[in-house]
Structure formats: structure tokens, C-alpha cells
Design a protein around this motif. Structure first.
Motif, mmCIF file in Angstrom:
data_model
loop_
_atom_site.group_PDB
_atom_site.id
_atom_site.type_symbol
_atom_site.label_atom_id
_atom_site.label_comp_id
_atom_site.label_asym_id
_atom_site.label_seq_id
_atom_site.Cartn_x
_atom_site.Cartn_y
_atom_site.Cartn_z
ATOM 1 N N ARG A 152 -0.661 -0.820 -8.898
ATOM 2 C CA ARG A 152 -1.133 -1.555 -9.780
ATOM 3 C C ARG A 152 -0.632 -2.306 -10.756
ATOM 4 O O ARG A 152 0.106 -1.831 -11.224
ATOM 5 C CB ARG A 152 -2.321 -0.623 -10.169
ATOM 6 C CG ARG A 152 -3.452 0.082 -9.556
ATOM 7 C CD ARG A 152 -4.288 1.305 -10.040
ATOM 8 N NE ARG A 152 -5.201 1.728 -9.010
ATOM 9 C CZ ARG A 152 -5.913 2.935 -9.313
ATOM 10 N NH1 ARG A 152 -5.820 3.522 -10.438
ATOM 11 N NH2 ARG A 152 -6.483 3.470 -8.428
ATOM 12 N N ASP A 171 1.635 8.275 -5.158
ATOM 13 C CA ASP A 171 0.548 7.252 -4.477
ATOM 14 C C ASP A 171 0.982 5.886 -5.071
ATOM 15 O O ASP A 171 0.599 5.336 -6.016
ATOM 16 C CB ASP A 171 -0.748 7.638 -5.343
ATOM 17 C CG ASP A 171 -1.890 6.688 -4.292
ATOM 18 O OD1 ASP A 171 -1.594 5.925 -3.814
ATOM 19 O OD2 ASP A 171 -3.151 7.037 -4.602
ATOM 20 N N LEU A 194 3.129 5.413 2.200
ATOM 21 C CA LEU A 194 2.017 4.685 2.460
ATOM 22 C C LEU A 194 1.117 5.079 3.570
ATOM 23 O O LEU A 194 -0.170 4.684 3.627
ATOM 24 C CB LEU A 194 2.337 3.167 2.367
ATOM 25 C CG LEU A 194 2.897 2.652 1.240
ATOM 26 C CD1 LEU A 194 3.409 1.242 1.572
ATOM 27 C CD2 LEU A 194 1.650 2.345 0.337
ATOM 28 N N ARG A 208 -0.104 3.240 -3.919
ATOM 29 C CA ARG A 208 -0.935 2.231 -4.249
ATOM 30 C C ARG A 208 -1.625 2.177 -5.582
ATOM 31 O O ARG A 208 -1.631 1.117 -6.170
ATOM 32 C CB ARG A 208 -2.007 2.265 -3.271
ATOM 33 C CG ARG A 208 -1.645 2.146 -1.827
ATOM 34 C CD ARG A 208 -2.928 2.211 -0.813
ATOM 35 N NE ARG A 208 -2.765 1.988 0.700
ATOM 36 C CZ ARG A 208 -2.115 2.891 1.560
ATOM 37 N NH1 ARG A 208 -1.841 4.193 1.049
ATOM 38 N NH2 ARG A 208 -1.842 2.350 2.629
ATOM 39 N N THR A 209 -1.372 3.309 -6.279
ATOM 40 C CA THR A 209 -1.814 3.479 -7.649
ATOM 41 C C THR A 209 -0.538 2.946 -8.302
ATOM 42 O O THR A 209 -0.694 2.029 -9.394
ATOM 43 C CB THR A 209 -2.023 4.936 -7.880
ATOM 44 O OG1 THR A 209 -3.378 5.340 -7.451
ATOM 45 C CG2 THR A 209 -2.330 4.947 -9.366
#
Length: 493
Positions: A271, A265, A257, A267-268
């Protein structure tokens, strides 16, 4: 994102690739790679004699492949996004060929383990193939093609078992690996001839620290799961590995992070659509593998037990083979359902079909045709679920991150299959019956594993209910903010 960027079907003004050939070659490559999962099953009981090593050590011929695949799949996916998916597809194919040749020439344990680990490094072929399809195929072909590519993991496993048993029964065990090498060479040549290189790339630098951290965490976790039964679930080694995984993986996530160009990733991955799909994939992987653990054993146990059918390994493989053909046949059906109702509905439908198949098996397990029917029903469900996952993943990530995202999804399925093997092993070891002085898994033990498999499929259904609704699989190329810009720069350079 423009169509030219999302699917750059030509390079340097050349004609667009032949879609049918690209799909056929990539699916063939996926089936060849998945064959290695069942390649050694017919000879596992003979490995201690063949390699002059104790059974506890020869088990590493299977474990080495599992660990190498778990580490290689996300790494190769990221490298594909950075440096070219076709390039990494060729590297993976070479690993399969080299590993097969090493195993074919092995007469002792160490080279066998090395060869099997090299074969495991080829496991990134399937997510790479899905990503190449996204980049190269027209929108109307994408859903059915990726469904077939995703299902190739199960297709190869189902078709490989009878083929491997036939070879092992009639030829030297070395021929198994020479055959694998030959098939790998054919697949590699076809990729060179027919599969174009995509210009959709992220560029940047490779996150070596992230790769090492992820590898360490995954190896600790999967070793504890896969070897816990042998070492003892309460042993210091098993508990220590679980503790190490619990410490390393969160630390790795914290590092990722804070890294500008991470291996994964997160953060992806966080989702909702990606996260929930990956969680459902663990349950689906578990549900798929439970069938492979139960049906062959029931078919091969002596008929004198009252529930075994006394069939050969070859006969057991032939019973399982139709499920692979069913998975292949349901791939376009899965794509059609995804297009009409969305891949979320397809995944949930497939999970229910798998659960129904296990429920059917609990009451139908006394005739060969019962197992053929059950394996086909479960195979149809797996075809639906595996066909929907790439559409769900690609519907939530930019094209420049497709290979890495699909690789992580493949890894989640592998964690599910590893967990199925461990949990089924514990159940069958605890629920036994005496047969001529030997403890064999009891009929109720097998039914318990089948019930757990049905429960895993129902869990996948429940988890999938939380996936955001998507219009159709064909709309799987979202306009992303940052990553698209890097892809455009790469494409123009």
C-alpha cells in the motif's frame, strides 16, 4: 471497527488499564532494549584483549546483535499479532536478560557472541510496544504515546553511551552486562504488573518457510553490508552474499504472495502509505546513525590533528546524551504537529531539521558546544521523524496486523543504520591523513560523511512527499475488510 475491538481496554470485566503507567512502562522497556546498541561501544577496542581473540573475530559481538535483531523483529511482530503482543513482549524481555547474563559470565568469544545474539532477539520490544498502545490506549493519548515509544530507540542509544562509558571506566566490563540484566529484569517485572494483554489477534498458523526465507535473505544482505569493508567489497564472499540476497529475497516475496497466511503481508506492505513510509525510514535510519559515527570520533581524536578535540569516551557520551533528552521532549510536539497537519508533514519537517543539523555541523566542529548544539538539533529532527512513522503505518493497516507492520518499519530503519555504518566506513577509510605514522580519517572525510547524512535526510524528505495525505494521527485505526473479521473471531473466542 468498533472501539471495543480496536482498543479492548479490559478483559473479563476488569477496570481499564492505567494509561500513564502503560505508556511509562513500555517506553522504559524500549529504552532498556535500545541501550544494548551502545552497550559495548566503550569496550570494542579492548575486546581482543579481554576475550583473547583477534579483532576481526571480536567484531562479531556487534554483528551478531545486528543480525539477530533483523531476523527477530518481523518474526516477533507476526507472533505478537497471532498469539498475543504482551506474551511476546515478555519473551523478548527474557531473551534480553538471558543474553545479558551470558555476556556477563563470558570470558571467551563464543559465549559473548551467543549472549549478544540473544540480546538482539529482544529488539521486537519497540514495535510490540507501539502495537499494544494502539490496542489499549484511548485515541487522545495514542499519538503522543507512540511517538515516545518510537523515539525510545534513539533515546536509549544516546543515554546509554555515557552510562556505558562511565561503567567501563570505573568497573569491570562484566558490570556492563550485569547492569543490562538488572534493567531488563525491572522492565520485565513492570510489564507483568502494568501492561495488559490485547485481545486483537489474527490467529492462524505461523509461516515457518517464510520466516526461514526472510532470515536467509536478510542475513546475506546485512552480512555483506556490515562486513564488506573487512572482507573487501570486491571479495568473492561479499559479492556472493549480495548475489544470494538478490536471489533469495525476491523468491521469498513470490512465496509470500502465494501463501494464505504469510509472515509478512506484502499486499498490505505494498500500500502506498506503508511502502513509501518504509522507504523513507531507510533514509532516516541512515541519517540518524551518521551522527553517531562522526561526532564521537571527532571529539576523541587528538587535538594535535587540528580538528580533533582530544576528549574521553565518557566526555563524548555526555555530549551526545542531551540529544536523547531532546528526542523525548519532542515526542509530544511531534504528536501535536501530526494531529494538526498530519504525520506526513511531521516526517517531512523532521527530515529537514536533521538535514539542517548536519549542515550546521559542517561549519561548526571546533568546540564542544558546537557538537552539543548539533546533536540536539539532529535529535529534535529524529524525534519528529520517529514519532510520525507509527502514525503513518497504523493509518494504513488494520489493528490485527499492527505489530507485524511496525516491526517491518523498524527493520527498515535498521537497514538504514547498517548502510550508514558501511558507507561512512568506506569514506573515512579512503579520506585519511597521516598522524605520527598512523592513517586517521581526515577532516574532509568527516565533512563528507556529514554531507552524505544531510543528503540522506533530504532524500527522506523527498520520498515522504509521495505519502498520501492523512487527516491526523488519531485516526490511525482504519476499517479493514478481511483481517478485522479474523480479529473479531479471536476476540469473541
Amino acid at each position: 471497527m468498533s472501539d471495543a475491538l480496536a482498543r479492548p481496554a479490559e478483559a473479563g470485566g476488569s477496570a481499564p488499564p492505567r494509561s500513564n503507567a502503560v505508556v511509562a512502562v513500555l517506553a522504559f522497556a524500549g529504552i532498556v532494549v535500545s541501550l544494548m546498541q551502545t552497550l559495548v561501544i566503550p569496550i570494542v577496542p579492548e575486546l581482543p584483549r579481554l576475550l583473547d581473540a583477534p579483532a576481526s573475530d571480536t567484531a562479531w559481538a556487534v554483528t551478531a546483535t545486528l543480525l539477530a535483531a533483523a531476523v527477530a523483529t518481523p518474526v516477533v511482530g507476526r507472533l505478537g499479532d497471532m498469539f498475543g503482543k504482551r506474551r511476546m513482549l515478555l519473551v523478548s524481555g527474557l531473551m534480553l536478560i538471558v543474553g545479558s547474563v551470558v555476556c556477563a559470565m563470558a570470558d571467551s568469544l563464543l559465549p559473548m557472541i551467543i549472549g549478544r545474539a540473544l540480546q538482539g532477539l529482544a529488539s521486537g520490544v519497540i514495535p510490540l510496544g507501539i502495537s499494544i498502545m494502539r490496542d489499549e490506549l484511548p485515541a487522545e493519548r495514542l499519538a503522543s504515546a507512540t511517538a515516545l515509544m518510537s523515539a525510545s530507540l534513539g533515546i536509549g542509544g544516546a543515554l546509554g553511551l555515557p552510562a556505558a562509558a562511565l561503567i567501563a571506566d570505573n568497573f569491570s566490563w562484566h558490570v556492563l552486562f550485569w547492569t543490562s540484566a538488572a534493567l531488563g529484569a525491572v522492565a520485565l517485572a513492570l510489564v507483568v504488573a502494568f501492561v495488559p494483554e490485547s485481545r486483537v489477534r489474527t490467529g492462524g498458523r505461523f509461516d515457518l518457510v517464510g520466516a526461514i526465507g526472510m532470515a536467509a535473505g536478510l542475513v546475506c544482505l546485512l552480512l555483506a553490508i556490515s562486513k564488506g569493508a573487512d572482507w573487501g567489497w570486491g571479495s568473492g564472499t561479499t559479492i556472493g552474499l549480495f548475489i544470494a540476497a538478490v536471489v533469495i529475497l525476491p523468491a521469498w516475496g513470490f512465496f509470500e504472495l502465494r501463501t494464505d497466511q504469510p509472515l509478512v503481508d506484502l499486499r498490505t506492505t505494498a500500500r502506498r502509505q506503508v511502502l513509501v513510509t518504509n522507504l523513507a525510514s531507510i533514509a532516516v535510519g541512515f541519517a540518524m546513525f551518521a551522527m553517531s559515527l562522526v561526532i564521537p570520533q571527532l571529539l576523541q581524536l587528538p587535538s594535535q590533528t587540528g580538528y580533533g578535540l582530544g576528549k574521553s569516551m565518557l566526555a563524548a557520551g555526555l555530549v551526545m546524551a542531551p540529544s536523547g533528552l531532546v528526542m523525548m521532549a519532542t515526542a509530544p510536539v511531534s504528536a501535536a504537529v501530526s494531529k494538526a497537519r498530519g504525520p506526513k508533514v511531521t516526517l517531512m519537517t523532521g527530515a529537514l531539521i536533521v538535514a539542517a543539523g548536519y549542515g550546521l555541523n559542517i561549519v561548526l566542529m571546533s568546540e564542544v558546544w558546537h557538537f552539543v548544539l548539533v546533536s540536539c538539533v539532529i535529535g529534535a529532527g529524529i524525534g519528529f521523524t520517529y514519532g510520525s512513522m507509527p502514525a503513518l503505518i497504523m493509518g494504513a493497516v488494520p489493528a490485527s496486523e499492527t505489530a507485524a507492520a511496525n516491526s517491518l518499519n523498524t527493520l527498515m530503519r535498521s537497514i538504514g543504520t547498517s548502510s550508514a555504518s558501511a558507507i561512512a566506513g568506506v569514506i573515512l577509510a579512503q579520506m585519511t591523513t597521516d598522524f605520527g605514522g598512523y592513517a586517521l580519517p581526515s577532516e574532509n572525510g568527516f565533512k563528507a560523511v556529514l554531507a552524505v547524512g544531510a543528503g540522506a535526510a533530504l532524500l527522506a524528505f523527498a520520498v515522504a512527499a509521495f505519502i498520501p495525505r492523512q487527516r491526523e494521527a488519531g485516526d490511525a485505526a482504519p476499517v479493514a475488510e478481511g483481517p478485522v473479521e479474523s480479529a473479531e473471531v479471536t476476540a469473541k473466542s
